[in-house]
Design a protein around this motif. Sequence first.
Motif, PDB file in Angstrom:
ATOM      1  N   LYS A  30       0.845  -1.188   0.000  1.00  0.00           N
ATOM      2  CA  LYS A  30       0.000   0.000   0.000  1.00  0.00           C
ATOM      3  C   LYS A  30       0.878   1.235   0.000  1.00  0.00           C
ATOM      4  CE  LYS A  30      -1.952   0.929   3.914  1.00  0.00           C
ATOM      5  NZ  LYS A  30      -2.837   0.751   5.100  1.00  0.00           N
ATOM      6  N   MET A  31       0.475   2.212  -0.756  1.00  0.00           N
ATOM      7  CA  MET A  31       1.176   3.486  -0.764  1.00  0.00           C
ATOM      8  C   MET A  31       0.158   4.611  -0.708  1.00  0.00           C
ATOM      9  SD  MET A  31       4.341   2.824  -3.414  1.00  0.00           S
ATOM     10  CE  MET A  31       5.271   4.244  -2.793  1.00  0.00           C
ATOM     11  N   GLY A  32       0.595   5.732  -0.188  1.00  0.00           N
ATOM     12  CA  GLY A  32      -0.327   6.835  -0.051  1.00  0.00           C
ATOM     13  C   GLY A  32       0.371   8.173   0.030  1.00  0.00           C
ATOM     14  N   TRP A  33      -0.451   9.195   0.025  1.00  0.00           N
ATOM     15  CA  TRP A  33       0.007  10.558   0.176  1.00  0.00           C
ATOM     16  C   TRP A  33      -0.713  11.207   1.340  1.00  0.00           C
ATOM     17  CZ3 TRP A  33       4.015  12.642  -2.463  1.00  0.00           C
ATOM     18  CH2 TRP A  33       4.423  12.006  -3.632  1.00  0.00           C
ATOM     19  N   PHE A  34       0.052  11.923   2.146  1.00  0.00           N
ATOM     20  CA  PHE A  34      -0.468  12.710   3.245  1.00  0.00           C
ATOM     21  C   PHE A  34       0.041  14.134   3.087  1.00  0.00           C
ATOM     22  CE2 PHE A  34      -0.699   8.396   4.528  1.00  0.00           C
ATOM     23  CZ  PHE A  34      -1.691   8.283   5.486  1.00  0.00           C
ATOM     24  N   ARG A  35      -0.603  15.064   3.757  1.00  0.00           N
ATOM     25  CA  ARG A  35      -0.137  16.443   3.686  1.00  0.00           C
ATOM     26  C   ARG A  35      -0.313  17.123   5.036  1.00  0.00           C
ATOM     27  NH1 ARG A  35      -4.869  19.079  -0.196  1.00  0.00           N
ATOM     28  NH2 ARG A  35      -6.562  19.054   1.366  1.00  0.00           N
ATOM     29  N   GLN A  36       0.468  18.165   5.232  1.00  0.00           N
ATOM     30  CA  GLN A  36       0.405  18.927   6.461  1.00  0.00           C
ATOM     31  C   GLN A  36       0.628  20.398   6.151  1.00  0.00           C
ATOM     32  OE1 GLN A  36       3.198  17.776   9.535  1.00  0.00           O
ATOM     33  NE2 GLN A  36       1.827  18.537  11.127  1.00  0.00           N
ATOM     34  N   ALA A  37      -0.345  21.206   6.513  1.00  0.00           N
ATOM     35  CA  ALA A  37      -0.232  22.643   6.375  1.00  0.00           C
ATOM     36  C   ALA A  37       0.337  23.229   7.661  1.00  0.00           C
ATOM     37  CB  ALA A  37      -1.596  23.257   6.067  1.00  0.00           C
ATOM     38  N   THR A  55      -8.315   2.534  -4.899  1.00  0.00           N
ATOM     39  CA  THR A  55      -7.915   3.832  -4.362  1.00  0.00           C
ATOM     40  C   THR A  55      -8.909   4.352  -3.343  1.00  0.00           C
ATOM     41  OG1 THR A  55      -9.013   4.994  -6.185  1.00  0.00           O
ATOM     42  CG2 THR A  55      -6.682   4.453  -6.459  1.00  0.00           C
ATOM     43  N   ARG A  56      -8.418   5.231  -2.488  1.00  0.00           N
ATOM     44  CA  ARG A  56      -9.230   5.950  -1.516  1.00  0.00           C
ATOM     45  C   ARG A  56      -8.772   7.391  -1.511  1.00  0.00           C
ATOM     46  NH1 ARG A  56     -11.392   1.728  -1.866  1.00  0.00           N
ATOM     47  NH2 ARG A  56     -12.033   0.286  -0.183  1.00  0.00           N
ATOM     48  N   TYR A  57      -9.715   8.299  -1.316  1.00  0.00           N
ATOM     49  CA  TYR A  57      -9.397   9.719  -1.333  1.00  0.00           C
ATOM     50  C   TYR A  57     -10.021  10.450  -0.163  1.00  0.00           C
ATOM     51  CZ  TYR A  57      -7.893   9.086  -6.171  1.00  0.00           C
ATOM     52  OH  TYR A  57      -7.251   8.673  -7.308  1.00  0.00           O
ATOM     53  N   ILE A  67      -4.540   9.376  -7.657  1.00  0.00           N
ATOM     54  CA  ILE A  67      -3.378   8.593  -7.267  1.00  0.00           C
ATOM     55  C   ILE A  67      -3.266   7.391  -8.197  1.00  0.00           C
ATOM     56  CG2 ILE A  67      -4.644   7.241  -5.538  1.00  0.00           C
ATOM     57  CD1 ILE A  67      -2.056   7.258  -3.836  1.00  0.00           C
ATOM     58  N   SER A  68      -2.055   7.062  -8.573  1.00  0.00           N
ATOM     59  CA  SER A  68      -1.810   5.913  -9.430  1.00  0.00           C
ATOM     60  C   SER A  68      -0.439   5.351  -9.101  1.00  0.00           C
ATOM     61  CB  SER A  68      -1.897   6.297 -10.911  1.00  0.00           C
ATOM     62  OG  SER A  68      -0.919   7.268 -11.239  1.00  0.00           O
ATOM     63  N   ARG A  69      -0.123   4.206  -9.663  1.00  0.00           N
ATOM     64  CA  ARG A  69       1.195   3.635  -9.404  1.00  0.00           C
ATOM     65  C   ARG A  69       1.678   2.786 -10.556  1.00  0.00           C
ATOM     66  NH1 ARG A  69       2.710   0.659  -4.838  1.00  0.00           N
ATOM     67  NH2 ARG A  69       4.236  -0.336  -6.241  1.00  0.00           N
ATOM     68  N   ASP A  70       2.974   2.639 -10.602  1.00  0.00           N
ATOM     69  CA  ASP A  70       3.647   1.761 -11.534  1.00  0.00           C
ATOM     70  C   ASP A  70       4.334   0.707 -10.685  1.00  0.00           C
ATOM     71  OD1 ASP A  70       5.404   0.455 -13.280  1.00  0.00           O
ATOM     72  OD2 ASP A  70       5.790   2.264 -14.442  1.00  0.00           O
ATOM     73  N   ALA A  95       4.272   4.444   2.804  1.00  0.00           N
ATOM     74  CA  ALA A  95       4.116   3.077   2.332  1.00  0.00           C
ATOM     75  C   ALA A  95       3.882   2.139   3.492  1.00  0.00           C
ATOM     76  CB  ALA A  95       5.350   2.640   1.535  1.00  0.00           C
ATOM     77  N   ALA A  96       3.247   1.027   3.198  1.00  0.00           N
ATOM     78  CA  ALA A  96       2.942   0.038   4.217  1.00  0.00           C
ATOM     79  C   ALA A  96       2.963  -1.354   3.617  1.00  0.00           C
ATOM     80  CB  ALA A  96       1.575   0.309   4.840  1.00  0.00           C
ATOM     81  N   ASP A  97       3.362  -2.314   4.417  1.00  0.00           N
ATOM     82  CA  ASP A  97       3.285  -3.712   4.011  1.00  0.00           C
ATOM     83  C   ASP A  97       1.934  -4.317   4.363  1.00  0.00           C
ATOM     84  OD1 ASP A  97       6.745  -4.215   4.833  1.00  0.00           O
ATOM     85  OD2 ASP A  97       5.843  -4.020   2.848  1.00  0.00           O
ATOM     86  N   SER A  98       1.225  -3.682   5.285  1.00  0.00           N
ATOM     87  CA  SER A  98      -0.124  -4.104   5.637  1.00  0.00           C
ATOM     88  C   SER A  98      -1.121  -3.355   4.779  1.00  0.00           C
ATOM     89  CB  SER A  98      -0.402  -3.841   7.116  1.00  0.00           C
ATOM     90  OG  SER A  98      -1.751  -4.121   7.439  1.00  0.00           O
ATOM     91  N   SER A  99      -2.089  -4.073   4.237  1.00  0.00           N
ATOM     92  CA  SER A  99      -3.073  -3.455   3.359  1.00  0.00           C
ATOM     93  C   SER A  99      -4.500  -3.831   3.730  1.00  0.00           C
ATOM     94  CB  SER A  99      -2.803  -3.835   1.903  1.00  0.00           C
ATOM     95  OG  SER A  99      -2.836  -5.237   1.724  1.00  0.00           O
ATOM     96  N   THR A 100      -4.730  -4.132   4.999  1.00  0.00           N
ATOM     97  CA  THR A 100      -6.062  -4.518   5.434  1.00  0.00           C
ATOM     98  C   THR A 100      -6.978  -3.317   5.606  1.00  0.00           C
ATOM     99  OG1 THR A 100      -5.291  -4.547   7.732  1.00  0.00           O
ATOM    100  CG2 THR A 100      -5.289  -6.635   6.535  1.00  0.00           C
ATOM    101  N   THR A 101      -6.405  -2.151   5.824  1.00  0.00           N
ATOM    102  CA  THR A 101      -7.170  -0.918   5.920  1.00  0.00           C
ATOM    103  C   THR A 101      -6.522   0.134   5.037  1.00  0.00           C
ATOM    104  OG1 THR A 101      -5.929  -0.087   7.828  1.00  0.00           O
ATOM    105  CG2 THR A 101      -7.874  -1.433   8.276  1.00  0.00           C
ATOM    106  N   ALA A 102      -7.284   1.160   4.711  1.00  0.00           N
ATOM    107  CA  ALA A 102      -6.798   2.157   3.771  1.00  0.00           C
ATOM    108  C   ALA A 102      -5.835   3.154   4.402  1.00  0.00           C
ATOM    109  CB  ALA A 102      -7.971   2.893   3.136  1.00  0.00           C
TER     110      ALA A 102
END
Length: 119
Positions: A30-37, A55-57, A67-70, A95-102
């Motif tokens: 699993k991979m994702g993007w987070f942000r912080q203002a 995907t989840r948004y 979001i996409s991936r190669d 990134a995560a090795d666990s993918s049971t939750t988003a």
Amino acid sequence: QVQLMESGGGSVPAGGSLRLSCVASRYTSKMGWFRQAPGKEREGVAVIFSSTRTTRYNGSVEGRFTISRDNAKNTVYLQLNSLKPEDTGMYYCAAADSSTTAWDNFAFWGQGTQVTVSS
């Protein structure tokens, strides 16, 4: 265990676009993007499950960001369109090795890439 390298941030006017990239040192579930203002807590932006590409948004970006991936390159992308000033912040790849939750269990984090959207 996993190194992440982000790129693609920059400064754009409202309504503009950016494409962020994140290269991981190995495959993860699993991979994702987070942000912080500034002055705000970190929030999730988007997640993609590597095997299914499901995907989840965050609702605030849905319809504007993609979001996409190669998998062959262990790379995740975030296409940011119709940017708003409130999208400004430091964007972190995760990134995560666990993918049971988003949204949970992201154990690996990148340095971050700055996105600034002017009004």
